[in-house]
Write a protein that holds these residues in place. Structure first.
Motif, PDB file in Angstrom:
ATOM      1  N   ASN A  48       0.823  -1.208   0.000  1.00 32.69           N
ATOM      2  CA  ASN A  48       0.000   0.000   0.000  1.00 32.69           C
ATOM      3  C   ASN A  48       0.862   1.266   0.000  1.00 32.69           C
ATOM      4  N   PHE A  49       1.809   1.360   0.911  1.00 33.43           N
ATOM      5  CA  PHE A  49       2.532   2.612   1.117  1.00 33.43           C
ATOM      6  C   PHE A  49       3.807   2.740   0.300  1.00 33.43           C
ATOM      7  N   GLU A  50       4.545   1.649   0.130  1.00 35.21           N
ATOM      8  CA  GLU A  50       5.819   1.755  -0.588  1.00 35.21           C
ATOM      9  C   GLU A  50       5.675   1.474  -2.078  1.00 35.21           C
ATOM     10  N   LYS A  51       4.969   0.418  -2.414  1.00 32.87           N
ATOM     11  CA  LYS A  51       4.831   0.036  -3.827  1.00 32.87           C
ATOM     12  C   LYS A  51       3.649   0.715  -4.519  1.00 32.87           C
ATOM     13  N   LYS A  52       2.736   1.287  -3.737  1.00 32.83           N
ATOM     14  CA  LYS A  52       1.520   1.941  -4.255  1.00 32.83           C
ATOM     15  C   LYS A  52       0.689   0.986  -5.109  1.00 32.83           C
ATOM     16  N   ASN A  53       0.725  -0.291  -4.723  1.00 31.30           N
ATOM     17  CA  ASN A  53      -0.077  -1.311  -5.400  1.00 31.30           C
ATOM     18  C   ASN A  53      -1.330  -1.532  -4.551  1.00 31.30           C
ATOM     19  N   ILE A  54      -2.324  -0.701  -4.796  1.00 34.89           N
ATOM     20  CA  ILE A  54      -3.523  -0.700  -3.965  1.00 34.89           C
ATOM     21  C   ILE A  54      -4.302  -2.004  -4.101  1.00 34.89           C
ATOM     22  N   ILE A  55      -4.336  -2.552  -5.298  1.00 27.67           N
ATOM     23  CA  ILE A  55      -5.097  -3.784  -5.541  1.00 27.67           C
ATOM     24  C   ILE A  55      -4.523  -4.934  -4.707  1.00 27.67           C
ATOM     25  N   LYS A  56      -3.212  -5.095  -4.750  1.00 26.58           N
ATOM     26  CA  LYS A  56      -2.565  -6.169  -3.980  1.00 26.58           C
ATOM     27  C   LYS A  56      -2.781  -5.956  -2.480  1.00 26.58           C
ATOM     28  N   ALA A  57      -2.663  -4.705  -2.031  1.00 29.28           N
ATOM     29  CA  ALA A  57      -2.875  -4.406  -0.618  1.00 29.28           C
ATOM     30  C   ALA A  57      -4.311  -4.734  -0.211  1.00 29.28           C
ATOM     31  N   MET A  58      -5.269  -4.366  -1.040  1.00 27.28           N
ATOM     32  CA  MET A  58      -6.675  -4.644  -0.724  1.00 27.28           C
ATOM     33  C   MET A  58      -6.931  -6.147  -0.662  1.00 27.28           C
ATOM     34  N   GLN A  59      -6.303  -6.898  -1.577  1.00 25.52           N
ATOM     35  CA  GLN A  59      -6.456  -8.354  -1.554  1.00 25.52           C
ATOM     36  C   GLN A  59      -5.928  -8.944  -0.258  1.00 25.52           C
ATOM     37  N   LEU A  60      -4.781  -8.459   0.209  1.00 23.93           N
ATOM     38  CA  LEU A  60      -4.199  -8.984   1.443  1.00 23.93           C
ATOM     39  C   LEU A  60      -5.027  -8.593   2.662  1.00 23.93           C
ATOM     40  N   TYR A  61      -5.507  -7.344   2.708  1.00 25.25           N
ATOM     41  CA  TYR A  61      -6.367  -6.939   3.828  1.00 25.25           C
ATOM     42  C   TYR A  61      -7.644  -7.773   3.856  1.00 25.25           C
ATOM     43  N   LYS A  62      -8.199  -8.028   2.685  1.00 24.95           N
ATOM     44  CA  LYS A  62      -9.414  -8.838   2.606  1.00 24.95           C
ATOM     45  C   LYS A  62      -9.130 -10.275   3.051  1.00 24.95           C
ATOM     46  N   PHE A  63      -7.958 -10.793   2.684  1.00 27.94           N
ATOM     47  CA  PHE A  63      -7.556 -12.132   3.121  1.00 27.94           C
ATOM     48  C   PHE A  63      -7.459 -12.193   4.647  1.00 27.94           C
ATOM     49  N   ILE A  64      -6.887 -11.155   5.241  1.00 25.69           N
ATOM     50  CA  ILE A  64      -6.774 -11.115   6.706  1.00 25.69           C
ATOM     51  C   ILE A  64      -8.166 -11.118   7.330  1.00 25.69           C
ATOM     52  N   LEU A  65      -9.072 -10.318   6.771  1.00 24.25           N
ATOM     53  CA  LEU A  65     -10.440 -10.285   7.303  1.00 24.25           C
ATOM     54  C   LEU A  65     -11.098 -11.656   7.247  1.00 24.25           C
ATOM     55  N   LYS A  66     -10.837 -12.358   6.162  1.00 29.03           N
ATOM     56  CA  LYS A  66     -11.481 -13.656   5.950  1.00 29.03           C
ATOM     57  C   LYS A  66     -10.893 -14.747   6.839  1.00 29.03           C
ATOM     58  N   GLY A  73      -6.719  -7.767  14.802  1.00 28.26           N
ATOM     59  CA  GLY A  73      -6.215  -7.809  13.426  1.00 28.26           C
ATOM     60  C   GLY A  73      -7.304  -7.520  12.422  1.00 28.26           C
ATOM     61  N   ASN A  74      -8.480  -8.052  12.688  1.00 27.92           N
ATOM     62  CA  ASN A  74      -9.601  -7.799  11.795  1.00 27.92           C
ATOM     63  C   ASN A  74     -10.001  -6.340  11.786  1.00 27.92           C
ATOM     64  N   ILE A  75     -10.000  -5.702  12.949  1.00 22.34           N
ATOM     65  CA  ILE A  75     -10.395  -4.296  13.031  1.00 22.34           C
ATOM     66  C   ILE A  75      -9.402  -3.422  12.278  1.00 22.34           C
ATOM     67  N   ARG A  76      -8.111  -3.679  12.462  1.00 22.88           N
ATOM     68  CA  ARG A  76      -7.097  -2.896  11.744  1.00 22.88           C
ATOM     69  C   ARG A  76      -7.205  -3.118  10.244  1.00 22.88           C
ATOM     70  N   ALA A  77      -7.334  -4.369   9.834  1.00 23.33           N
ATOM     71  CA  ALA A  77      -7.431  -4.672   8.408  1.00 23.33           C
ATOM     72  C   ALA A  77      -8.707  -4.070   7.813  1.00 23.33           C
ATOM     73  N   LYS A  78      -9.809  -4.127   8.550  1.00 14.95           N
ATOM     74  CA  LYS A  78     -11.072  -3.566   8.076  1.00 14.95           C
ATOM     75  C   LYS A  78     -10.959  -2.057   7.893  1.00 14.95           C
ATOM     76  N   SER A  79     -10.358  -1.365   8.869  1.00 14.05           N
ATOM     77  CA  SER A  79     -10.235   0.091   8.748  1.00 14.05           C
ATOM     78  C   SER A  79      -9.321   0.467   7.583  1.00 14.05           C
ATOM     79  N   LYS A  80      -8.244  -0.277   7.389  1.00 11.15           N
ATOM     80  CA  LYS A  80      -7.341   0.003   6.265  1.00 11.15           C
ATOM     81  C   LYS A  80      -8.014  -0.294   4.934  1.00 11.15           C
ATOM     82  N   LEU A  81      -8.770  -1.377   4.877  1.00 18.13           N
ATOM     83  CA  LEU A  81      -9.491  -1.721   3.657  1.00 18.13           C
ATOM     84  C   LEU A  81     -10.550  -0.666   3.344  1.00 18.13           C
TER      85      LEU A  81
END
Length: 159
Positions: A48-66, A73-81
């Motif tokens: 998200n922050f260094e590579k600016k690859n928002i799609i990949k970051a969103m996929q990983l946050y969604k994976f964490i939520l799931k 961890g879910n709350i942090r990932a949800k807020s970032k997503l």
């Protein structure tokens, strides 16, 4: 597959070492094997922050939520997503507003739809026999609208 605690700790340490050396894919494999979602969140932040690859970051946050059962961890990932989703929506709105052909098409569709709705509303009102005075008021108040020919002919026969 269940791994023992010492193996899990070794995988997390190896993953941290690989992450610090910018070997992100290998670090990801270590974190996944160790079931260490804080490490996966760290990788999502990297994308998200260094590579600016928002799609990949969103996929990983969604994976964490799931997958993560840890509420924190879910709350942090949800807020970032959520914040990433809002950012993407803002960008898309800006692009669509800048695209003049898109906004012109939307305006045309809206004006056509409004016109069709007005015609339908008028026709619904005029289909009632009790509302003939509304029809007469409409035709008499409108400057450029004339009664249909068959209406004029039938009204002439009555006179």
């Amino acid at each position: 597959m269940k791994i023992d605690e010492s193996t899990k700790i070794a995988l997390i340490r190896k993953g941290n070492e690989l992450f610090n050396n910018k070997d992100i894919d290998s670090a990801y494999r270590c974190y996944i094997t160790a079931n260490y979602f804080a490490g996966i969140e760290k990788i999502a932040d990297y994308y998200n922050f260094e590579k600016k690859n928002i799609i990949k970051a969103m996929q990983l946050y969604k994976f964490i939520l799931k997958e993560d059962s840890n509420l924190g961890g879910n709350i942090r990932a949800k807020s970032k997503l959520d914040s990433l989703s809002k950012s993407v929506i803002k960008v898309l709105r800006k692009w669509l507003d800048e695209d003049s052909s898109f906004t012109e098409d939307v305006k045309k569709r809206k004006s056509i739809q409004n016109g069709l709705n007005a015609i339908n509303n008028f026709n619904n009102k005029t289909n009632d026999n009790t509302d003939t005075s509304i029809k007469e008021q409409f035709y008499s108040n409108a400057l450029n609208i004339k009664k249909p020919v068959f209406k004029r002919v039938t009204s002439l026969k009555k006179e």
